[in-house]
Enzyme design. Structure first.
Site, short mmCIF file in Angstrom:
data_model
loop_
_atom_site.label_atom_id
_atom_site.label_comp_id
_atom_site.label_asym_id
_atom_site.label_seq_id
_atom_site.Cartn_x
_atom_site.Cartn_y
_atom_site.Cartn_z
N HIS A 94 3.03 51.97 -3.80
CA HIS A 94 2.30 50.99 -2.74
C HIS A 94 2.75 51.35 -1.41
CE1 HIS A 94 5.18 47.62 -3.36
NE2 HIS A 94 4.88 47.31 -2.23
N ASP A 124 3.88 51.69 -10.09
CA ASP A 124 4.16 51.49 -8.73
C ASP A 124 5.41 52.13 -8.57
OD1 ASP A 124 3.88 50.52 -6.47
OD2 ASP A 124 4.55 48.52 -6.67
N GLY A 198 9.15 44.16 3.42
CA GLY A 198 9.60 45.53 3.81
C GLY A 198 10.64 45.77 2.84
N SER A 200 10.24 46.34 -0.38
CA SER A 200 9.82 46.99 -1.67
C SER A 200 10.04 48.29 -1.64
CB SER A 200 8.19 46.87 -1.48
OG SER A 200 7.47 45.62 -1.57
N LEU A 252 -7.91 59.18 -24.10
CA LEU A 252 -8.52 59.23 -24.99
C LEU A 252 -10.18 59.60 -24.63
CD1 LEU A 252 -9.26 58.40 -28.14
CD2 LEU A 252 -9.39 55.78 -27.34
N GLY A 253 -10.47 59.35 -23.19
CA GLY A 253 -11.70 59.57 -22.62
C GLY A 253 -12.91 58.77 -23.14
#
Length: 351
Positions: A94, A124, A198, A200, A252-253
Site C-alpha cells: 500500500h 501487503d 509513515g 508502514s 480455480l476460476g
C-alpha cells in the site's frame, strides 16, 4: 542511613514457585537494569537503522474543477528496509501501489530514484530497488520462533525523519488481517509498539537485531494495537517478487459468494456444515469450467476439507500447488458430486 530499596515484581515468583513475588533491589541496581534495557535498544537501532529507508511516492489523482476534471499529483510516504547490498528494498504494497514515481532516501541522506520490482497486495508486501552496491542490509529472522511477551522494536523513516523508534512487546501471534484484495493475511504479529504515520513498511526487530516482521497497520481508535507481516512470509514473498515480479497462486476460476446449504440437502448428503460457496460465474476455459463446475453449483469441500466460507477457499488455494489435481465437492440439484479439478495459475485477479 540505609539506601532505599525498590520491589521489582517477578511473574514467576520466588524460587520459580509460580506465585506472585518480588525482588528487592537498590535504586542503583534498578538504574542499571533500566540502563541495560536502554543499551539493548540502542545496540539494535545502531545495527538496523542504517538499512531503514524513507519511500516517497507520487500518484496521479483526479479533481473536479469549474472547467471539468483535472489531474493532480498526490504525494505519499512510507518506510522500507534494504534486504540485499545491491539495492532491493522490502516495504508494504500500500506504500507503493499505483505510484507513477518512487524515490528512496537512504540513511546516509542520499535520495535515489527507485523502481517497483513487484508487489503482492494479498500480503501487503512489495519490493522496490535502487541502484547501488555495498549498501547496509537488515537480517531477516525466523518468525516461527517468536514468543508472546518478548521485546520488539519498530523502526521507521517516516517523511525523512531518520530512525523513528518505538519499543514494546509482542502481544499476540496468529492474528488475521484483511488485505486490499479481500484475502486474509494469516499469522500476523500483534504488538504494542506504536507505529507513527509513515512507518508502514519499516522493520519490526527483536532484541538481537533480526527483522521478525514488516510493520503494516494500526487499528484506528484502538490504543496499543499494531500489526506486522511475519518475516517468514516476507522472505517467501520477496523471493518470488525478485525472481518473477509477482506471486503466483493456484487458481480455480470462479466468482462466488457464501450461501447456506438447505437443511434437507445437508442432512441427505451428510454434510456437517450449514454453509457452502455458491458459484455465481465460471471463468471460460478456466480450471473449474474444464472440470464441469457450473453457475449455481454449491461448493462444500475441496480435497475433503469442508468450505465454511470464501476465506477457507483462499487459504487452500494460497497453499496449493499450481498444476495439482484436487477434488471439489459440489451440491447440484440436491445431489452431491465430486469433480476433479486441475488448478491453474492465478491471473492478475481471481479465485
Amino acid at each position: 542511613m540505609r539506601p532505599k530499596t525498590i520491589l521489582l515484581q517477578s511473574i514467576a515468583g520466588p524460587n520459580g514457585s509460580g506465585q506472585p513475588g518480588g525482588i528487592a533491589v537498590s535504586p542503583e541496581e534498578a538504574e542499571l537494569l533500566l540502563d541495560a534495557y536502554s543499551q539493548a535498544v540502542i545496540a539494535v537501532v545502531e545495527q538496523v537503522a542504517p538499512a531503514v529507508v524513507s519511500i516517497t511516492s507520487t500518484r496521479r489523482g483526479m479533481v473536479r474543477t469549474p472547467r471539468g476534471p483535472a489531474q493532480y499529483d498526490l504525494p505519499g510516504a512510507g518506510s522500507g528496509f534494504l534486504i540485499t547490498p545491491d539495492g532491493y528494498i522490502l516495504t508494504n504494497s500500500h506504500v507503493v501501489h499505483g505510484a507513477r514515481r518512487l524515490e528512496v532516501t537512504l540513511a546516509d541522506g542520499r535520495t535515489l530514484p527507485a523502481e517497483l520490482v513487484g508487489e503482492d497486495p494479498a500480503t501487503d508486501l512489495a519490493v522496490v530497488r535502487v541502484q547501488g552496491s555495498g549498501l547496509p542490509v537488515a537480517e531477516l529472522g525466523d518468525s516461527d520462533r517468536l514468543r508472546v511477551g518478548q521485546l520488539v522494536i519498530a523502526i521507521g523513516n517516516p517523511y525523512g525523519f531518520q530512525a523513528s523508534v518505538t519499543t514494546g512487546v509482542l502481544s499476540a501471534l496468529g492474528r488475521s488481517l484483511r488485505s486490499q484484495t479481500g484475502r486474509l493475511i494469516e499469522n500476523v504479529i500483534q504488538t504494542d509498539a506504536a507505529l507513527n504515520p509513515g512507518n508502514s513498511g519499516g522493520p519490526l526487530v527483536d532484541s538481537r537485531a533480526r527483522v521478525i516482521g514488516v510493520n503494516t497497520a494500526i487499528i484506528a481508535g484502538a490504543q496499543g494495537m499494531s500489526f506486522a507481516i511475519p518475516s517468514n512470509t516476507a522472505r517467501w514473498v520477496a523471493g518470488l517478487l525478485i525472481k518473477e515480479g509477482r506471486v503466483r497462486r493456484a487458481f480455480l476460476g470462479i466468482t462466488a459468494e457464501l450461501r447456506p446449504v438447505p437443511g434437507r440437502i445437508a442432512r441427505e448428503q451428510g454434510l456437517s456444515r450449514g454453509a457452502g460457496i455458491s458459484v455465481l460465474q465460471v471463468t471460460p476455459e478456466g480450471p473449474a469450467d474444464r472440470a464441469g463446475v457450473r453457475p449455481g453449483d454449491l461448493l462444500v469441500s475441496i480435497d475433503g476439507l469442508p468450505l465454511e466460507g470464501i476465506d477457507d477457499l483462499h487459504r487452500f488455494l494460497s497453499r496449493a500447488t499450481i498444476g495439482a489435481t484436487v477434488t471439489v465437492g459440489v451440491v447440484r440439484e440436491g445431489r452431491l458430486l465430486t469433480l476433479p479439478v486441475t488448478l491453474g495459475a492465478e491471473p492478475e485477479s481471481g479465485t
